[in-house]
Design an enzyme around this catalytic site. Structure first.
Site, PDB file in Angstrom:
ATOM      1  N   TYR A 143      43.735  51.217  35.876  1.00  0.00           N
ATOM      2  CA  TYR A 143      42.972  51.690  37.032  1.00  0.00           C
ATOM      3  C   TYR A 143      43.815  52.581  37.941  1.00  0.00           C
ATOM      4  O   TYR A 143      43.272  53.401  38.685  1.00  0.00           O
ATOM      5  CB  TYR A 143      42.470  50.500  37.866  1.00  0.00           C
ATOM      6  CG  TYR A 143      41.159  49.913  37.424  1.00  0.00           C
ATOM      7  CD1 TYR A 143      40.957  49.503  36.116  1.00  0.00           C
ATOM      8  CD2 TYR A 143      40.117  49.740  38.333  1.00  0.00           C
ATOM      9  CE1 TYR A 143      39.757  48.945  35.719  1.00  0.00           C
ATOM     10  CE2 TYR A 143      38.910  49.175  37.943  1.00  0.00           C
ATOM     11  CZ  TYR A 143      38.743  48.778  36.644  1.00  0.00           C
ATOM     12  OH  TYR A 143      37.550  48.218  36.264  1.00  0.00           O
ATOM     13  N   LYS A 194      46.635  42.557  24.757  1.00  0.00           N
ATOM     14  CA  LYS A 194      46.589  43.067  23.388  1.00  0.00           C
ATOM     15  C   LYS A 194      48.028  43.358  22.975  1.00  0.00           C
ATOM     16  O   LYS A 194      48.419  44.507  22.749  1.00  0.00           O
ATOM     17  CB  LYS A 194      45.730  44.335  23.321  1.00  0.00           C
ATOM     18  CG  LYS A 194      44.233  44.095  23.388  1.00  0.00           C
ATOM     19  CD  LYS A 194      43.624  43.584  22.080  1.00  0.00           C
ATOM     20  CE  LYS A 194      43.498  44.705  21.062  1.00  0.00           C
ATOM     21  NZ  LYS A 194      42.913  44.187  19.777  1.00  0.00           N
ATOM     22  N   ASP A 227      40.285  40.820  22.617  1.00  0.00           N
ATOM     23  CA  ASP A 227      39.047  40.871  21.820  1.00  0.00           C
ATOM     24  C   ASP A 227      38.648  39.467  21.360  1.00  0.00           C
ATOM     25  O   ASP A 227      37.482  39.079  21.413  1.00  0.00           O
ATOM     26  CB  ASP A 227      39.185  41.847  20.637  1.00  0.00           C
ATOM     27  CG  ASP A 227      40.411  41.599  19.777  1.00  0.00           C
ATOM     28  OD1 ASP A 227      41.333  40.864  20.228  1.00  0.00           O
ATOM     29  OD2 ASP A 227      40.478  42.130  18.648  1.00  0.00           O
ATOM     30  N   ASP A 251      38.199  42.907  34.262  1.00  0.00           N
ATOM     31  CA  ASP A 251      36.909  43.460  34.692  1.00  0.00           C
ATOM     32  C   ASP A 251      35.831  43.097  33.676  1.00  0.00           C
ATOM     33  O   ASP A 251      34.754  42.610  34.029  1.00  0.00           O
ATOM     34  CB  ASP A 251      37.039  44.984  34.837  1.00  0.00           C
ATOM     35  CG  ASP A 251      35.758  45.633  35.339  1.00  0.00           C
ATOM     36  OD1 ASP A 251      35.090  45.042  36.207  1.00  0.00           O
ATOM     37  OD2 ASP A 251      35.430  46.734  34.859  1.00  0.00           O
ATOM     38  N   ASP A 255      32.821  39.813  33.836  1.00  0.00           N
ATOM     39  CA  ASP A 255      31.372  40.027  33.731  1.00  0.00           C
ATOM     40  C   ASP A 255      30.787  39.146  32.634  1.00  0.00           C
ATOM     41  O   ASP A 255      29.715  38.552  32.785  1.00  0.00           O
ATOM     42  CB  ASP A 255      31.055  41.500  33.391  1.00  0.00           C
ATOM     43  CG  ASP A 255      30.744  42.328  34.637  1.00  0.00           C
ATOM     44  OD1 ASP A 255      31.264  41.985  35.716  1.00  0.00           O
ATOM     45  OD2 ASP A 255      29.988  43.317  34.526  1.00  0.00           O
TER      46      ASP A 255
HETATM   47  C1  IPM Z   1      34.381  44.938  39.823  1.00  0.00           C
HETATM   48  C2  IPM Z   1      33.707  46.277  39.735  1.00  0.00           C
HETATM   49  C3  IPM Z   1      34.701  47.327  40.193  1.00  0.00           C
HETATM   50  C4  IPM Z   1      35.839  47.334  39.183  1.00  0.00           C
HETATM   51  C5  IPM Z   1      34.129  48.728  40.385  1.00  0.00           C
HETATM   52  C6  IPM Z   1      32.948  48.750  41.335  1.00  0.00           C
HETATM   53  C7  IPM Z   1      35.199  49.680  40.865  1.00  0.00           C
HETATM   54  O1  IPM Z   1      33.233  46.484  38.444  1.00  0.00           O
HETATM   55  O2  IPM Z   1      34.836  44.572  40.929  1.00  0.00           O
HETATM   56  O3  IPM Z   1      34.455  44.251  38.804  1.00  0.00           O
HETATM   57  O4  IPM Z   1      35.747  47.943  38.134  1.00  0.00           O
HETATM   58  O5  IPM Z   1      36.855  46.709  39.494  1.00  0.00           O
HETATM   59 MG    MG Z   2      33.373  44.777  37.167  1.00  0.00          MG
END
Ligand code: IPM
Ligand code: MG
Length: 370
Positions: A143, A194, A227, A251, A255
């Site tokens: 990032y 990885k 993975d 990230d 999710d």
């Molecule tokens: C998160 C989001 C952020 C990220 C975005 C909005 C920049 O997806 O906080 O997980 O990728 O970190």
């Molecule tokens: Mg995210």
């Protein structure tokens, strides 16, 4: 008399302002019923700040965030700002806040509420009782790595570059955060990278092993390729206690873990920095869900992730465990009573608005406190 706690609210975009309204409701309740008073300040961030100030976060807002005892963010982003350059997109405001406040440790718990085990797309027995914590490195990796950019490398030919980079110091401090957390949980850490294809992953594994040997021998440490971890999370998520991983894998995996619980609308997060000499802990709390432009402005968003993020703030920033318990207990009670926003609706439940969900939770707090 102790000074009021300084709380900075950054509602942001999409459903951010709607869910933040319900946090304000709880803040007000705590002020009158528990004598826990906050000085609340509010500023635009993300698209809202772009529209007003031309940048996704102003220097003034950053200074306010530095001065606050804790920051609570709603969500940033939306189709309106999608075609802007990276540096001035809504997401850049969030990344700058994380970086400038030094918030390297992102804690993302994924907990399955008993009342919601059937809301998961996975079988009840796979997710029932799930309680894992993803510790995501938040200020390094691909990032932020240099070089980065899009360049012209020939006629009609362009190249996009991002760099994955980690140092010993960055790896050790996030691993320490994960080990410390594991000690208060089931005592198990799974470190994810990885190392089979990336030097940064190999260094990650070596440094985690070294720190473990030096100071955390009591914690059970295992390693997994990212993975495989993604696969194991849907195959048998209860094998995990704490997962520690880099910014990008974190990230994605967070999710995925969030969805095991039934809805992204349920999951809070805390982003913490290193405790300063003064005792101050830089901290920003935010729901894991995004701005959800598809449902914004309709009053139907689930405010629970934002409220649980505020709960994490009560716990981690202010040592107000009793108040955090009260809030979390109220969320459980409301869910047990079948009260649902659309995202977690199930047969026999009562579907309510964002506001009605907030009201129901405060009513439960009131009941439990008297
Ligand atoms: C998160 C989001 C952020 C990220 C975005 C909005 C920049 O997806 O906080 O997980 O990728 O970190
Ligand atoms: Mg995210």
């Amino acid at each position: 008399m102790t000074a009021n706690k300084k709380l900075l609210l950054l509602p942001g975009d999409g459903i951010g302002p709607e869910v933040m309204g319900e946090v304000r409701r709880v803040v007000a309740w705590l002020g009158t019923h528990r004598a826990v008073r906050f000085d609340v300040d509010e500023r635009p961030v993300g698209g809202a700040a772009i529209d007003r100030d031309g940048v996704p976060v102003t220097d003034e807002t950053l200074a306010d965030a530095q001065a606050a005892d804790a920051v609570l963010l709603g969500a940033v982003g939306g189709p309106k700002w999608e075609n802007l350059d990276f540096e001035i997109r809504p997401e850049a405001g969030l990344l700058r806040l994380r970086k400038d406040l030094g918030l390297f440790a992102n804690l993302r718990p994924a907990i399955v509420f008993p009342a919601l085990a059937d809301a998961s797309t996975l079988k009840r027995e796979v997710v029932e009782g799930l309680d894992i914590m993803i510790v995501r490195e938040l200020t390094g990796g691909v990032y932020f790595g240099e070089p980065r950019g899009i360049t012209e490398i020939g006629p009609g030919e362009r190249q996009g570059v991002n760099t994955q980079v980690y140092t010993t110091t960055e790896i050790r401090r996030i691993a320490a955060a994960a080990f410390d957390l594991a000690r208060k949980r089931q005592g198990r850490v799974c470190s994810v990278e990885k190392a089979n294809v990336m030097e940064s992953g190999r260094l990650w594994r070596e440094e985690v092993i070294r720190l473990h040997g030096e100071a955390y021998g009591d914690v059970d440490l295992s390693h997994m390729y990212a993975d495989n971890c993604a696969m194991q999370l849907v195959r048998n998520p209860k094998q995990f206690d704490v997962i520690v991983t880099d910014n990008l894998f974190g990230d994605m995996l967070s999710d995925e873990a969030a969805m095991l619980t039934g809805s992204l609308g349920m999951l809070p997060s805390a982003s913490l920095g290193a405790r300063q000499e003064s005792g101050r802990l830089p901290a920003l709390y935010e729901p894991v869900h995004g701005s959800a432009p598809d449902i914004a402005g309709q009053g139907i968003a689930n405010p629970i992730a934002a409220l649980m993020s505020f709960g994490m703030m009560l716990r981690y920033s202010f040592d107000l465990a009793a108040e955090a318990d009260l809030l979390e207990g109220a969320v459980h009670a409301v869910l047990d009573a079948g009260i649902r926003t659309g995202d977690i609706m199930s047969p026999g439940g009562t579907q309510v608005s964002t506001q009605a969900m907030g009201e129901a939770i405060v009513a439960e707090m009131e009941k439990a406190a008297t």
